[in-house]
Write an enzyme that holds these catalytic residues in place. Structure first.
Site, mmCIF file in Angstrom:
data_model
loop_
_atom_site.group_PDB
_atom_site.id
_atom_site.type_symbol
_atom_site.label_atom_id
_atom_site.label_comp_id
_atom_site.label_asym_id
_atom_site.label_seq_id
_atom_site.Cartn_x
_atom_site.Cartn_y
_atom_site.Cartn_z
ATOM 1 N N PRO A 91 34.785 45.188 37.133
ATOM 2 C CA PRO A 91 34.129 43.879 37.310
ATOM 3 C C PRO A 91 33.647 43.288 35.982
ATOM 4 O O PRO A 91 33.293 42.123 35.920
ATOM 5 C CB PRO A 91 32.959 44.177 38.258
ATOM 6 N N GLU A 118 30.544 55.675 39.105
ATOM 7 C CA GLU A 118 29.848 54.731 38.226
ATOM 8 C C GLU A 118 30.706 54.297 37.036
ATOM 9 O O GLU A 118 30.227 53.623 36.136
ATOM 10 C CB GLU A 118 28.533 55.339 37.727
ATOM 11 N N ARG A 156 55.615 39.042 43.079
ATOM 12 C CA ARG A 156 56.253 37.887 43.712
ATOM 13 C C ARG A 156 56.787 36.885 42.694
ATOM 14 O O ARG A 156 57.494 35.953 43.061
ATOM 15 C CB ARG A 156 55.312 37.228 44.729
ATOM 16 N N ASP A 171 54.042 27.001 44.821
ATOM 17 C CA ASP A 171 52.818 27.363 45.513
ATOM 18 C C ASP A 171 51.579 26.771 44.926
ATOM 19 O O ASP A 171 51.560 26.289 43.821
ATOM 20 C CB ASP A 171 52.460 28.836 45.350
HETATM 21 CL CL1 6GU Z 1 38.717 45.185 38.937
HETATM 22 N N1 6GU Z 1 36.932 46.767 40.068
HETATM 23 C C1 6GU Z 1 35.865 46.987 40.825
HETATM 24 N N2 6GU Z 1 35.438 48.250 41.020
HETATM 25 N N3 6GU Z 1 35.168 46.029 41.405
HETATM 26 C C2 6GU Z 1 35.598 44.786 41.203
HETATM 27 C C3 6GU Z 1 36.715 44.478 40.431
HETATM 28 C C4 6GU Z 1 37.365 45.511 39.865
HETATM 29 N N4 6GU Z 1 36.900 43.140 40.413
HETATM 30 C C5 6GU Z 1 35.918 42.657 41.144
HETATM 31 N N5 6GU Z 1 35.129 43.624 41.628
#
Ligand code: 6GU
Length: 245
Positions: A91, A118, A156, A171
């Site tokens: 994230p 973690e 795709r 698209d």
């Molecule tokens: Cl790439 N990994 C994780 N664990 N959570 C996420 C993410 C990735 N992208 C958004 N939330």
């Protein structure tokens, strides 16, 4: 295209990819997925791959050595002299979008690294990761679903994966415009009719209507996209007219 996925849950990757269009593309030999179990590279007699975080705190951290060995096993199986990109799913990464899918679709090989718990010991990330990628601003339990999302979006775009050669080109997001609504039989369903223009057989009018629907949708739902869309004079006139009402 060859995808390699370093993960503690290889079945999640295999199961997620073998269905539907991506599964058919694998059968056709257009792409392949190599899910590598990081646990197979444990350096511990109990097959552990995680340990407590230095400095304390909740949860466990994936150790550097098993991740690095899993990575090395993949790289040693690749003949090309060029090192493949390694995408770490986190994230904290750059938020994935269609432009990144297009860019990545030009690679021969891609390695996805999926963390759990973690996270992963920072030292191995410094050694092997070339790109950190997120799929949006929310937290997931691991990187497997993000890796599947990104592999699907790339797949795709590859030649021969979609039936209709035109589909990917028209698209949502290709042109920074959302898709127009679609209808199929029956002509009337529970009192709701298909827009008459789609039954007219007048191809040019249908195209015009669809373009306008795309413009209306994008303006209502994703006005941020419109700023990057390449709009014709007619498009701009139509949008201006919408403002008047
Ligand atoms: Cl790439 N990994 C994780 N664990 N959570 C996420 C993410 C990735 N992208 C958004 N939330």
């Amino acid at each position: 295209m060859r995808f390699h996925v370093l993960t503690l849950f290889p079945d999640m990757i295999r199961n997620g990819f073998q269905t539907s269009i991506t599964g058919r593309a694998v059968e056709k030999g257009l792409l392949s997925v190599n899910a590598v179990n990081i646990r197979d590279f444990s350096v511990n007699k109990h097959n552990r791959v995680d340990d407590y975080p230095y400095g304390g705190g909740a949860g466990m951290v994936m150790q550097a050595e098993p991740v690095c060995r899993a990575y090395e096993s993949v790289v040693s199986g690749i003949s090309s002299e060029k090192k493949p990109r390694v995408l770490y799913m986190t994230p904290q990464g750059k938020v994935f979008n269609q432009r990144m899918a297009e860019e990545l679709s030009g690679e021969e090989e891609l390695i996805f690294l999926c963390g759990h718990y973690e996270g992963i010991d920072e030292r191995v990330l410094e050694e092997i990761v070339t790109d950190e990628v997120s799929i949006g601003d929310y937290v997931l339990t691991g990187g497997e679903l993000p890796a599947l999302v990104i592999m699907d979006a790339i797949s795709r775009l590859l030649d021969g994966v979609l039936h209709n050669g035109e589909s990917a080109e028209f698209d949502s997001f290709h042109d920074n415009l959302l898709e127009y609504p679609q209808y199929s039989r029956p002509e009337e369903w529970r009192g709701k009719k298909v827009p008459a223009i789609l039954l007219s057989g007048h191809h040019a009018n249908v195209e015009k209507w669809r373009r306008e629907q795309s413009l209306i949708r994008t303006k209502e739902r994703r006005p941020d996209l419109l700023e990057h869309a390449s709009l014709t004079k007619e498009d701009k006139k139509f949008l201006a007219k919408l403002e008047e009402v």
